[in-house]
Scaffold this motif. Structure first.
Motif, mmCIF file in Angstrom:
data_model
loop_
_atom_site.group_PDB
_atom_site.id
_atom_site.type_symbol
_atom_site.label_atom_id
_atom_site.label_comp_id
_atom_site.label_asym_id
_atom_site.label_seq_id
_atom_site.Cartn_x
_atom_site.Cartn_y
_atom_site.Cartn_z
ATOM 1 N N MET A 30 10.165 -11.555 -6.269
ATOM 2 C CA MET A 30 9.477 -10.293 -6.054
ATOM 3 C C MET A 30 10.246 -9.204 -6.814
ATOM 4 N N THR A 31 9.529 -8.466 -7.624
ATOM 5 C CA THR A 31 10.176 -7.426 -8.412
ATOM 6 C C THR A 31 10.434 -6.194 -7.558
ATOM 7 N N GLN A 32 11.211 -5.307 -8.118
ATOM 8 C CA GLN A 32 11.556 -4.072 -7.411
ATOM 9 C C GLN A 32 10.304 -3.228 -7.166
ATOM 10 N N TYR A 33 9.383 -3.242 -8.110
ATOM 11 C CA TYR A 33 8.163 -2.454 -7.976
ATOM 12 C C TYR A 33 7.264 -2.997 -6.870
ATOM 13 N N GLU A 34 7.176 -4.299 -6.780
ATOM 14 C CA GLU A 34 6.373 -4.908 -5.712
ATOM 15 C C GLU A 34 6.983 -4.620 -4.351
ATOM 16 N N MET A 35 8.312 -4.651 -4.291
ATOM 17 C CA MET A 35 8.983 -4.341 -3.024
ATOM 18 C C MET A 35 8.745 -2.891 -2.629
ATOM 19 N N MET A 36 8.784 -1.977 -3.607
ATOM 20 C CA MET A 36 8.559 -0.565 -3.320
ATOM 21 C C MET A 36 7.122 -0.331 -2.853
ATOM 22 N N GLU A 37 6.177 -0.990 -3.502
ATOM 23 C CA GLU A 37 4.779 -0.859 -3.101
ATOM 24 C C GLU A 37 4.572 -1.419 -1.696
ATOM 25 N N ARG A 38 5.205 -2.534 -1.414
ATOM 26 C CA ARG A 38 5.096 -3.135 -0.082
ATOM 27 C C ARG A 38 5.722 -2.216 0.966
ATOM 28 N N LEU A 39 6.854 -1.618 0.651
ATOM 29 C CA LEU A 39 7.505 -0.694 1.574
ATOM 30 C C LEU A 39 6.617 0.519 1.850
ATOM 31 N N GLN A 40 5.968 1.036 0.822
ATOM 32 C CA GLN A 40 5.065 2.175 1.007
ATOM 33 C C GLN A 40 3.923 1.803 1.948
ATOM 34 N N ARG A 41 3.375 0.627 1.768
ATOM 35 C CA ARG A 41 2.281 0.194 2.628
ATOM 36 C C ARG A 41 2.738 0.004 4.067
ATOM 37 N N ILE A 42 3.928 -0.530 4.245
ATOM 38 C CA ILE A 42 4.455 -0.740 5.597
ATOM 39 C C ILE A 42 4.689 0.598 6.289
ATOM 40 N N VAL A 43 5.283 1.542 5.573
ATOM 41 C CA VAL A 43 5.542 2.864 6.154
ATOM 42 C C VAL A 43 4.228 3.533 6.525
ATOM 43 N N LEU A 44 3.248 3.458 5.645
ATOM 44 C CA LEU A 44 1.953 4.056 5.937
ATOM 45 C C LEU A 44 1.279 3.357 7.123
ATOM 46 N N ALA A 45 1.390 2.038 7.165
ATOM 47 C CA ALA A 45 0.783 1.286 8.266
ATOM 48 C C ALA A 45 1.439 1.610 9.601
ATOM 49 N N LEU A 46 2.714 1.937 9.588
ATOM 50 C CA LEU A 46 3.402 2.285 10.834
ATOM 51 C C LEU A 46 3.219 3.749 11.200
ATOM 52 N N ALA A 47 3.199 4.612 10.209
ATOM 53 C CA ALA A 47 3.137 6.047 10.477
ATOM 54 C C ALA A 47 1.734 6.502 10.875
ATOM 55 N N LEU A 48 0.712 5.957 10.235
ATOM 56 C CA LEU A 48 -0.645 6.419 10.491
ATOM 57 C C LEU A 48 -1.090 6.197 11.939
ATOM 58 N N PRO A 49 -0.927 5.013 12.507
ATOM 59 C CA PRO A 49 -1.320 4.857 13.919
ATOM 60 C C PRO A 49 -0.517 5.749 14.865
ATOM 61 N N PHE A 50 0.761 5.941 14.551
ATOM 62 C CA PHE A 50 1.580 6.812 15.386
ATOM 63 C C PHE A 50 1.043 8.239 15.353
ATOM 64 N N LEU A 51 0.752 8.729 14.157
ATOM 65 C CA LEU A 51 0.233 10.091 14.036
ATOM 66 C C LEU A 51 -1.123 10.233 14.714
ATOM 67 N N LEU A 52 -1.966 9.227 14.557
ATOM 68 C CA LEU A 52 -3.281 9.288 15.190
ATOM 69 C C LEU A 52 -3.181 9.219 16.711
ATOM 70 N N SER A 53 -2.158 8.566 17.228
ATOM 71 C CA SER A 53 -1.996 8.504 18.676
ATOM 72 C C SER A 53 -1.376 9.781 19.234
ATOM 73 N N VAL A 54 -0.652 10.508 18.415
ATOM 74 C CA VAL A 54 0.001 11.739 18.871
ATOM 75 C C VAL A 54 -0.963 12.913 18.870
ATOM 76 N N ILE A 55 -1.940 12.913 17.981
ATOM 77 C CA ILE A 55 -2.849 14.052 17.854
ATOM 78 C C ILE A 55 -3.587 14.366 19.161
ATOM 79 N N PRO A 56 -4.177 13.393 19.860
ATOM 80 C CA PRO A 56 -4.844 13.738 21.122
ATOM 81 C C PRO A 56 -3.881 14.336 22.163
ATOM 82 N N ALA A 57 -2.646 13.837 22.171
ATOM 83 C CA ALA A 57 -1.667 14.386 23.113
ATOM 84 C C ALA A 57 -1.363 15.837 22.770
ATOM 85 N N LEU A 58 -1.279 16.146 21.485
ATOM 86 C CA LEU A 58 -1.024 17.528 21.075
ATOM 87 C C LEU A 58 -2.194 18.434 21.448
ATOM 88 N N VAL A 59 -3.400 17.946 21.245
ATOM 89 C CA VAL A 59 -4.574 18.741 21.588
ATOM 90 C C VAL A 59 -4.619 18.986 23.089
#
Length: 79
Positions: free
Chosen positions: A1-30
């Motif tokens: 696995m090249t460095q670029y593939e690892m970076m792309e995979r890391l970006q997807r993992i961070v987005l996959a973890l951050a997006l549900p968290f943010l979506l779950s926090v928004i109703p609590a904030l409202v």
């Protein structure tokens, strides 16, 4: 696995973890703002929260775009 593939995979993992968290926090904030609206009057600042959400989304998109373009340039230079 090249460095670029690892970076792309890391970006997807961070987005996959951050997006549900943010979506779950928004109703609590409202809900918190609705309760606090009677006490502190935070209802008047909904536009500020919306503006910050839009700004953060734009900056995140910009950073991902820069990363994608930088990866393309580096791939062209390595060839």
């Amino acid at each position: 696995m090249t460095q670029y593939e690892m970076m792309e995979r890391l970006q997807r993992i961070v987005l996959a973890l951050a997006l549900p968290f943010l979506l779950s926090v928004i109703p609590a904030l409202v809900a918190a703002q609705a309760v606090a609206g009677d006490i502190g009057g935070l209802r008047a600042y909904y536009h500020v929260f919306i503006a910050y959400t839009i700004a953060i989304a734009l900056v995140l998109g910009w950073v991902l775009s820069i990363g994608r373009r930088l990866r393309e340039v580096e791939e062209r230079l390595s060839d």
